[in-house]
Design a protein around this motif. Sequence first.
Motif, PDB file in Angstrom:
ATOM      1  N   LYS A   1      13.938   7.254   5.335  1.00 46.09           N
ATOM      2  CA  LYS A   1      14.407   7.374   3.957  1.00 46.09           C
ATOM      3  C   LYS A   1      15.734   8.147   3.871  1.00 46.09           C
ATOM      4  CE  LYS A   1       9.802   7.048   1.853  1.00 46.09           C
ATOM      5  NZ  LYS A   1       8.823   7.704   0.944  1.00 46.09           N
TER       6      LYS A   1
ATOM      7  N   CYS B   1      14.780  12.271   4.031  1.00 44.91           N
ATOM      8  CA  CYS B   1      13.676  12.785   4.853  1.00 44.91           C
ATOM      9  C   CYS B   1      13.410  11.794   5.985  1.00 44.91           C
ATOM     10  CB  CYS B   1      12.418  12.995   4.012  1.00 44.91           C
ATOM     11  SG  CYS B   1      11.780  11.491   3.257  1.00 44.91           S
TER      12      CYS B   1
ATOM     13  N   CYS C   1      10.656  10.102   6.597  1.00 49.44           N
ATOM     14  CA  CYS C   1       9.589   9.127   6.357  1.00 49.44           C
ATOM     15  C   CYS C   1      10.069   7.720   6.642  1.00 49.44           C
ATOM     16  CB  CYS C   1       9.116   9.186   4.903  1.00 49.44           C
ATOM     17  SG  CYS C   1       8.220  10.669   4.519  1.00 49.44           S
TER      18      CYS C   1
ATOM     19  N   VAL D   1       4.940   9.245   3.000  1.00 52.17           N
ATOM     20  CA  VAL D   1       5.436  10.299   2.114  1.00 52.17           C
ATOM     21  C   VAL D   1       5.386  11.645   2.830  1.00 52.17           C
ATOM     22  CG1 VAL D   1       4.800   9.152  -0.044  1.00 52.17           C
ATOM     23  CG2 VAL D   1       3.117  10.567   1.135  1.00 52.17           C
ATOM     24  N   CYS D   2       6.186  12.594   2.344  1.00 55.47           N
ATOM     25  CA  CYS D   2       6.216  13.926   2.931  1.00 55.47           C
ATOM     26  C   CYS D   2       6.623  14.902   1.832  1.00 55.47           C
ATOM     27  CB  CYS D   2       7.207  13.970   4.102  1.00 55.47           C
ATOM     28  SG  CYS D   2       8.929  14.013   3.574  1.00 55.47           S
TER      29      CYS D   2
ATOM     30  N   CYS E   1      10.019  13.811  -0.105  1.00 51.38           N
ATOM     31  CA  CYS E   1      10.030  12.686  -1.049  1.00 51.38           C
ATOM     32  C   CYS E   1       8.924  12.790  -2.089  1.00 51.38           C
ATOM     33  CB  CYS E   1      10.044  11.343  -0.332  1.00 51.38           C
ATOM     34  SG  CYS E   1       8.751  11.104   0.868  1.00 51.38           S
TER      35      CYS E   1
HETATM   36 ZN    ZN Z   1       9.542  11.782   2.945  1.00 48.17          ZN
END
Ligand code: ZN
Length: 483
Positions: free
Chosen positions: A21, A24, A26, A38-39, A42
């Motif tokens: 992304k 990040c 991901c 997701v993390c 995000c």
């Molecule tokens: Zn993320």
Amino acid sequence: MTNWEAVIGIETHVELQTRSKMFCGCEVNFSADPNTTVCPVCLALPGALPVPNEEAIEGILKIGAALDCELVESSLFHRKNYFYPDLPKNYQISQYDVPLCVDGHIDIDVDGEEARVGITRVHMEEDTGKSLHGSDTGRIHDADHSLLDFNRSGVPLVEIVSEPDIRSPEQARAYAAELQRVVRALGVSDVRLEEGSVRFDANISVRPAGQAEFGTRTEVKNMNSLRSLQRAIAYEIQRQIGVIEGNGEIVQETRHWNEDSGATSSMRSKEESEDYRYFQEPDLVPLHVDGEWRDRVFAGLPELPSARRKRIVAAGVEPQAAATLVEAGDLADLFDHAVSLGADRKQIANWLTGEVVAHLRRNEVALADTGLSAAHLNELGSLVGEGALSSTAAKEVLGHVLSGEGSPREVAAARDLTQISDQTALDAEVDAVLAANPDVVERLRSGDMKPIGFVVGQVMKATRGKADPKLVSELVRSKTQGD
Ligand code: ZN
Ligand code: ADP
Ligand code: MG
């Protein structure tokens, strides 16, 4: 009666196909289960910090360069603040007053009429998550619940803003299609409208022809095909003319295109940029793109669709066929490769835009799935050139090559399609037909050449279509016109 002129500008969002992304690590993966890629960054958990994705910056620079933009040396990220349930940060990181690329253009052609559409800016942003409304219509008004998926949250997004240079729905469609081709040629996104990896928003106004000032515009969203883009714009132009001629006033607003009713309807009044309370993103330093990086981007550009079409036309291919080849980039790749092996350009273009395209459509397969190679096309061309295949038989052979039956030579042999172009083999066949039709021979000898087609037809029948018709007709001539 007033003669109205439409003024259209298009804002395009392109989702970049990067591995990770925008800010990040991901994975970008649209087929993943909801909320699995997701993390903290995000999902906007407190304290998480963004780190720009170099591959994404490179992607936008390529788009800017391909659109003939100026690539700026130093650019800034801003926060664009607004509330939306699928935007957990309550702001999008975007570029505001200093975009990465400015001042480009796209040339379009509608029915031979060329026009240049200016590109105001190309800038970097990040996508939001996705809201799924629990209703049959998919519309929020009818829903009793909503679901949120944050997999798309933070996917790199490029926004491409055109100048209001477009004057008709047809030009708008040509612009959108050409932009898709350019981005696809760069390999940075698959730009699929149906799947949302590209989205076009159309800004539309009308004015009396000849008036310098623009009218008030509306922005229309939610078109998921090029056809709907064109239809939505055509509808909105007529709607605006109707409102103005009915002494009404156009309100600046965002409108929703409804595919089923074929109409636009008011969605919300247009936000002004001050509504977004833009300010510089404090978690990111200014972005520097040095001269070396810019040079590398320009030097690494592939041949772009417009240049490619021109080159193929210059090589003797019809403009329509050249456009078809370039539209599906893989056909043009195969064309170029076959031609580099020495194949005849026109013949290859005919086969590719005729039998091959028809086969792909009929069977809903991709070119790569057929296994058709440049060597196959070249071999097929040689078989025709040697007289071993008639042009009709060549098309039949090609069909079987596309179905995976082997190389043209193998198919021709296995299916017994090789043409008889050996004179001694045909002599007897021609003699037999002539002997059986003395009246025809009489006419031919007296100089009436009309029955020659009949003789050729009889020989084709006797050889089950395998005789070389040109050679047969030469033989008939020499046997009846002789000295
Ligand atoms: Zn993320
Ligand atoms: P915003 O950020 O408010 O959407 P922009 O300045 O970015 O506004 O313009 C959005 C798009 O609208 C651009 O493509 C621009 O060319 C187009 N546009 C601006 N004014 C008009 C107008 N009067 N009629 C049609 N299109 C317009
Ligand atoms: Mg805008």
